[in-house]
Design a protein around this motif. Structure first.
Motif, mmCIF file in Angstrom:
data_model
loop_
_atom_site.group_PDB
_atom_site.id
_atom_site.type_symbol
_atom_site.label_atom_id
_atom_site.label_comp_id
_atom_site.label_asym_id
_atom_site.label_seq_id
_atom_site.Cartn_x
_atom_site.Cartn_y
_atom_site.Cartn_z
ATOM 1 N N ALA A 198 0.813 -1.216 0.000
ATOM 2 C CA ALA A 198 0.000 0.000 0.000
ATOM 3 C C ALA A 198 0.843 1.262 0.000
ATOM 4 O O ALA A 198 0.573 2.205 -0.761
ATOM 5 C CB ALA A 198 -0.957 -0.004 1.196
ATOM 6 N N GLU A 199 1.850 1.314 0.844
ATOM 7 C CA GLU A 199 2.662 2.528 0.940
ATOM 8 C C GLU A 199 3.317 2.852 -0.400
ATOM 9 O O GLU A 199 3.348 4.017 -0.823
ATOM 10 C CB GLU A 199 3.730 2.352 2.022
ATOM 11 N N GLY A 209 -3.000 8.295 -3.323
ATOM 12 C CA GLY A 209 -3.639 6.994 -3.416
ATOM 13 C C GLY A 209 -4.250 6.793 -4.785
ATOM 14 O O GLY A 209 -4.409 7.737 -5.569
ATOM 15 N N GLN A 223 -6.777 -5.405 3.334
ATOM 16 C CA GLN A 223 -6.472 -4.180 4.082
ATOM 17 C C GLN A 223 -5.520 -3.279 3.299
ATOM 18 O O GLN A 223 -5.689 -2.064 3.266
ATOM 19 C CB GLN A 223 -5.863 -4.523 5.451
ATOM 20 N N GLY A 224 -4.537 -3.891 2.652
ATOM 21 C CA GLY A 224 -3.612 -3.087 1.856
ATOM 22 C C GLY A 224 -4.307 -2.371 0.719
ATOM 23 O O GLY A 224 -3.985 -1.217 0.390
ATOM 24 N N ASP A 227 -5.990 0.621 2.097
ATOM 25 C CA ASP A 227 -5.011 1.660 2.430
ATOM 26 C C ASP A 227 -4.461 2.350 1.192
ATOM 27 O O ASP A 227 -4.003 3.499 1.262
ATOM 28 C CB ASP A 227 -3.858 1.063 3.226
ATOM 29 N N PRO A 254 -12.842 3.564 5.373
ATOM 30 C CA PRO A 254 -12.124 4.841 5.395
ATOM 31 C C PRO A 254 -12.329 5.666 4.127
ATOM 32 O O PRO A 254 -12.715 5.149 3.082
ATOM 33 C CB PRO A 254 -10.659 4.386 5.484
ATOM 34 N N LYS A 255 -12.073 6.942 4.231
ATOM 35 C CA LYS A 255 -11.886 7.848 3.088
ATOM 36 C C LYS A 255 -13.064 7.895 2.121
ATOM 37 O O LYS A 255 -12.892 8.131 0.932
ATOM 38 C CB LYS A 255 -10.600 7.475 2.327
#
Length: 323
Positions: A198-199, A209, A223-224, A227, A254-255
């Protein structure tokens, strides 16, 4: 007639070849000589889990996709005739020398597209088309994260995203798949087996993103993928064979992301839609805009080896069985 079946749920070793009488098409059906049958993760799910295709008694048939030539038609069928070249995306029992297919499930294969390419294109090509033009219509400038980018679906999805003006960040499981993903047009490729991508995906997307993530890699990457999305990004989840994530609390998403389960059958829910979408794929192939990578061809009797190779994740592109 030779056909591949399973007598019980289990590993690749439960696949066996049997002799069956030549089938006859009933009303609204077409009998086809199979030139090539596609191997899909759906087939692995049917083999492993007795809950799949519970409407079939053991020994269960295998395979859903292929291409070949019409042998005979049943009563009421007027749009097909013996000798025509056809392909299909969903006809249970396609791991066989002959298969009976509903007339409405067939598409015509144009001159210039060979049987192997047609068989390799149907299930994964229609799925990729659904993902990138319907479920989330990619726009010019969008950044997409494509999991399993060197697989049959990932390679087609990458090319369709590029045709629509998007940028592709591909994720692959080993360094030797990077070149294959880039050859299909991936702008960036992340090598990852632990779900720690993800990062890097956020960095490659300029820090905001990605607009959309296409994830059929199972719970480990869920989850990745969340993210990696930007605000109001879209999560396209598919591929139940590898399992589902834990229960989701919608208020914890999220988001302001949009999350959905994409099913290709919704893209081709009528014969007209099926033929329109398939014709577009064939046009892209004929114009050189879409390339189909066949990663392995196996004799029909070696279906178990094809399954084992696919499950090992060492293959790239599409796997085919040749009767």
């Amino acid at each position: 007639m030779k056909a591949m079946v399973i007598a019980r749920a289990g590993g690749p070793e439960v696949i066996e070849q049997v002799e069956r009488p030549e089938p006859a098409p009933g009303p609204g059906q077409v009998l086809v000589a199979v030139a090539a049958a596609g191997v899909n993760f759906m087939d692995i799910g049917v083999r492993q889990d007795e809950r799949f295709w519970s409407e079939f008694a053991y020994p269960k048939p295998l395979g859903v996709e292929g291409a070949g030539r019409v042998l005979a038609v049943g009563a009421g069928v007027t749009e097909w005739s013996p000798g025509q070249r056809v392909a299909w995306a969903y006809a249970p029992g396609s791991y066989a020398e002959q298969v009976v297919v509903p007339a409405g499930a067939l598409v015509a294969v144009p001159d210039g597209v060979d049987d192997r390419t047609a068989a390799a294109l149907m299930m994964q090509g229609l799925t990729a088309s659904h993902f990138a033009t319907d479920f989330y219509p990619v726009q010019r400038g969008d950044v997409a994260l494509v999991h399993a980018a060197a697989g049959g679906l990932g390679l087609l999805l990458t090319q369709i995203i590029k045709l629509r003006g998007g940028t592709v960040i591909g994720r692959v499981s080993s360094a030797d798949k990077v070149a294959v993903a880039k050859e299909a047009g991936a702008d960036h490729v992340i090598v990852d087996t632990q779900g720690r991508f993800a990062e890097e995906a956020v960095r490659l997307s300029g820090g905001e993103g990605v607009h959309v993530v296409y994830d059929g890699s199972g719970p480990r990457t869920f989850q990745g993928s969340l993210d990696a999305l930007r605000v109001s990004g879209t999560f396209c989840w598919y591929g139940p064979v590898l399992g589902a994530p834990d229960a989701i609390e919608i208020m914890r998403l999220p988001k302001s992301i949009k999350l959905g389960y994409a099913v290709f059958a919704h893209h081709v829910r009528t014969p007209d839609l099926l033929r329109t979408r398939a014709a577009r794929l064939f046009d892209w192939v004929l114009s050189g805009q879409l390339r189909v990578r066949i990663g392995g061809e196996y004799p029909l009797a070696d279906a178990a080896r094809a399954h084992a190779d696919m499950e090992s994740r060492v293959t790239t592109g599409k796997l085919l069985l040749i009767p």
